[in-house]
Design a protein around this motif. Structure first.
Motif, PDB file in Angstrom:
ATOM      1  N   ARG A  84      30.514  48.970  51.722  1.00  0.00           N
ATOM      2  CA  ARG A  84      30.116  49.864  52.812  1.00  0.00           C
ATOM      3  C   ARG A  84      30.237  51.342  52.427  1.00  0.00           C
ATOM      4  O   ARG A  84      29.416  52.174  52.830  1.00  0.00           O
ATOM      5  CB  ARG A  84      30.986  49.549  54.027  1.00  0.00           C
ATOM      6  N   HIS A 104      22.141  45.501  54.169  1.00  0.00           N
ATOM      7  CA  HIS A 104      22.642  46.207  55.360  1.00  0.00           C
ATOM      8  C   HIS A 104      23.176  47.595  54.997  1.00  0.00           C
ATOM      9  O   HIS A 104      22.922  48.567  55.710  1.00  0.00           O
ATOM     10  CB  HIS A 104      23.724  45.381  56.053  1.00  0.00           C
ATOM     11  N   HIS A 105      23.883  47.702  53.897  1.00  0.00           N
ATOM     12  CA  HIS A 105      24.464  49.000  53.555  1.00  0.00           C
ATOM     13  C   HIS A 105      23.415  49.982  53.030  1.00  0.00           C
ATOM     14  O   HIS A 105      23.566  51.196  53.194  1.00  0.00           O
ATOM     15  CB  HIS A 105      25.635  48.808  52.574  1.00  0.00           C
ATOM     16  N   LEU A 157      22.081  51.221  56.272  1.00  0.00           N
ATOM     17  CA  LEU A 157      23.077  52.118  56.860  1.00  0.00           C
ATOM     18  C   LEU A 157      23.057  53.469  56.135  1.00  0.00           C
ATOM     19  O   LEU A 157      23.107  54.534  56.775  1.00  0.00           O
ATOM     20  CB  LEU A 157      24.466  51.479  56.783  1.00  0.00           C
ATOM     21  N   VAL A 206      27.256  43.643  60.040  1.00  0.00           N
ATOM     22  CA  VAL A 206      27.016  44.716  61.005  1.00  0.00           C
ATOM     23  C   VAL A 206      28.301  45.077  61.745  1.00  0.00           C
ATOM     24  O   VAL A 206      28.959  44.204  62.306  1.00  0.00           O
ATOM     25  CB  VAL A 206      25.951  44.274  62.035  1.00  0.00           C
ATOM     26  N   ASP A 259      26.352  50.526  63.912  1.00  0.00           N
ATOM     27  CA  ASP A 259      25.486  50.565  62.718  1.00  0.00           C
ATOM     28  C   ASP A 259      24.007  50.550  63.085  1.00  0.00           C
ATOM     29  O   ASP A 259      23.200  51.293  62.497  1.00  0.00           O
ATOM     30  CB  ASP A 259      25.748  49.345  61.810  1.00  0.00           C
ATOM     31  N   THR A 279      22.695  53.777  64.237  1.00  0.00           N
ATOM     32  CA  THR A 279      22.565  54.707  63.112  1.00  0.00           C
ATOM     33  C   THR A 279      21.287  54.423  62.328  1.00  0.00           C
ATOM     34  O   THR A 279      20.532  55.334  61.974  1.00  0.00           O
ATOM     35  CB  THR A 279      23.789  54.581  62.177  1.00  0.00           C
TER      36      THR A 279
END
Ligand code: PNW
Length: 479
Positions: free
Chosen positions: A142, A200-201, A204, A282, A286, A289
């Motif tokens: 992350r 996902h990151h 993000l 998640v 998140d 964002t």
């Protein structure tokens, strides 16, 4: 019926911008000069068998030293806009600390572009993560998303006064699933859950960087570039083929589009992942964002896919690099899905030439995502590799690439006629360059690069593009 067969030149709208694209690691070389440290691609290229021919970006097109000549070449071709990327490993060699000498290279490049009347179109991440950040966990961690927003701010501090168009990521699908699932790309990891953590990151990081840049200057045009496909079931009457197409669409397109435009991951994809013991990591907040409003969506389109739950009778298309290391498909919920050849012409990548897929993709993305959000579309990559023959006089008569370019410009004009809000096209690539796992074996350029002498030669396709830009029209169909 498409309008792409025409006997007279077809006008290109005055506000539609014509450009070319490159990426830092693929052209710059100078991988350890002026403070630059290893990126994941420098390290990956050292793994035996990872890259065809044992090639690396160490020299590439020597653009770091020859950028003035390359800008002059673009000026000669008449391109209006140039999509390039900054190398994170040059800007922050340790992934944290700004390197003024590295940043100065991009400052000089931007000045040169503006002097030549070419609009710079900057991508912050085209795959060269500092190796130091990979050692700290890479995109599955992350913290890398937070580091990315800091990196964006460091680039903005130097270029923000001259660059208006900012793209966070290039093709996060490739970074996540070629990098951490199939292992065909750096860092060459093969772990389904890690690839979803990375996806996902990456998203993000896109959201955090977009927020940061927006706060620094609300007037910037901000966006992301996604590589997307048009997935068609081989047999539209077959429920299993239809489901195969749904799964490819979910994992290639909607995994990225839905959180950006709707603030949620697709429910069908989450169910497919859950059934395989996989998830997206998640945390609260998140998705809000990631859904930070953007101005521009870049679409990279090469070809669509005809998919089925059954293997093809004919020999399958193979576009994965011939690396013995690659054993997994790049789709975490992709088992039992087969891509069928459709008998279309193929490029040297064995990618089918399917311009009508670009029209359909643009119409769909505009309708379902971009238009409701007030987002403008750009085709930020499209191009073809061919085994170019060099004539005795050194010329390259790449008729297939010239026709590929013509057909795809026509496909975009078809979409515009259907009301799609698409405002630019960037041919991939300005010049032959380091084609990732394929090394220097595949050439996509409008300009040939002789890797012994570094001499650049404009190909016939480059001349066709130059003429189209000058005339502001797509030339008539060849017969
Ligand atoms: C894109 N795949 O890469 C990249 O943005 C460029 O850097 C690259 O040179 C260009 O397309 C041509 O390949 C991709 O295997 C690489 O699906 C591989 C795939 C897709 C895109």
């Amino acid at each position: 019926a498409s309008a792409s067969t025409h006997a007279s030149p077809r006008p290109i709208p005055a506000d539609f911008r014509l450009g070319v694209a490159t990426a830092a690691y693929q052209i710059e070389g100078a991988t350890h000069r002026d403070g630059r440290a290893d990126s994941i691609w420098d390290a990956f290229c050292r793994i035996p068998g990872a890259v065809v021919g044992g090639d690396s970006g160490e020299r590439a097109c020597e653009h770091y030293d020859r950028y003035r000549d390359d800008v002059a070449l673009m000026r000669e071709l008449g391109v209006q806009v140039y999509r390039f990327s900054t190398s994170w490993a040059r800007v922050q060699p340790d992934g944290r600390t700004a390197n003024a000498t590295g940043l100065d290279f991009y400052s000089r490049l931007v000045d040169d572009l503006l002097d030549a009347g070419i609009t710079p179109w900057l991508t912050l991440y085209h795959w060269d993560l500092p190796q130091a950040l990979q050692d700290a966990g890479g995109w599955p961690a992350r913290d890398t998303a937070l580091r990315f927003a800091d990196y964006a701010a460091d680039v903005h501090a130097v270029l923000g006064d001259r660059v208006t168009n900012w793209t966070s990521l290039n093709e996060p699908w490739c970074s996540a699933f070629l990098g951490y699932l199939s292992g065909e790309h750096a860092p060459g990891i093969q772990n389904p859950q890690a690839s979803l953590d990375a996806a996902h990151h990456l998203l993000l990081g896109h959201g955090l960087a977009t927020q940061r840049l927006r706060a620094l200057d609300p007037a910037l045009s901000l966006g992301i570039t996604l590589n997307m496909t048009v997935a068609d079931p081989v047999d539209p009457q077959d429920a299993d083929d239809v489901d195969a197409a749904r799964r490819i669409d979910a994992q290639h397109n909607r995994l990225f589009l839905d959180p950006i435009f709707r603030g949620a991951y697709p429910a069908d994809l989450l169910a497919d992942l859950d059934a395989r013991g996989l998830h997206l990591p998640v945390l609260d907040g998140d998705l809000a964002t990631i859904a930070t409003p953007i101005d521009a969506l870049g679409i990279n389109y090469y070809h669509g896919d005809a998919v089925s739950a059954r293997p093809p009778a004919e020999a399958p298309l193979s576009s994965a690099a011939p690396s013995e290391r690659v054993k997994l498909s790049p789709f975490p919920a992709g088992e039992g899905i087969f891509t069928h050849p459709r008998g279309l012409p193929v490029t040297a990548m064995e990618w089918e030439v399917q311009p009508e897929g670009l029209t359909r993709l643009l119409v769909r993305i505009d309708e379902e995502y971009a238009r409701p959000a007030g987002v403008t579309l750009y085709v930020t990559e499209n191009g073809a590799a061919y085994t170019d023959e060099v004539g005795p006089d050194g010329s390259v008569d790449d008729v297939e690439r010239a026709e590929f370019l013509r057909l795809h410009l026509d496909a975009i004009l078809d979409a515009i006629e259907q009301g799609v809000n698409v405002k630019g096209y960037f041919y991939w690539s300005l010049m032959d360059n380091f084609e990732w796992a394929w090394g220097y074996d595949k050439r996509f350029g409008l300009v040939r690069v002789d890797y012994e002498t570094q001499v650049r030669t404009v190909k016939a396709s480059g001349r066709l593009y130059q003429a189209a830009i000058a005339a502001r029209s797509v030339p008539p169909t060849a017969d």
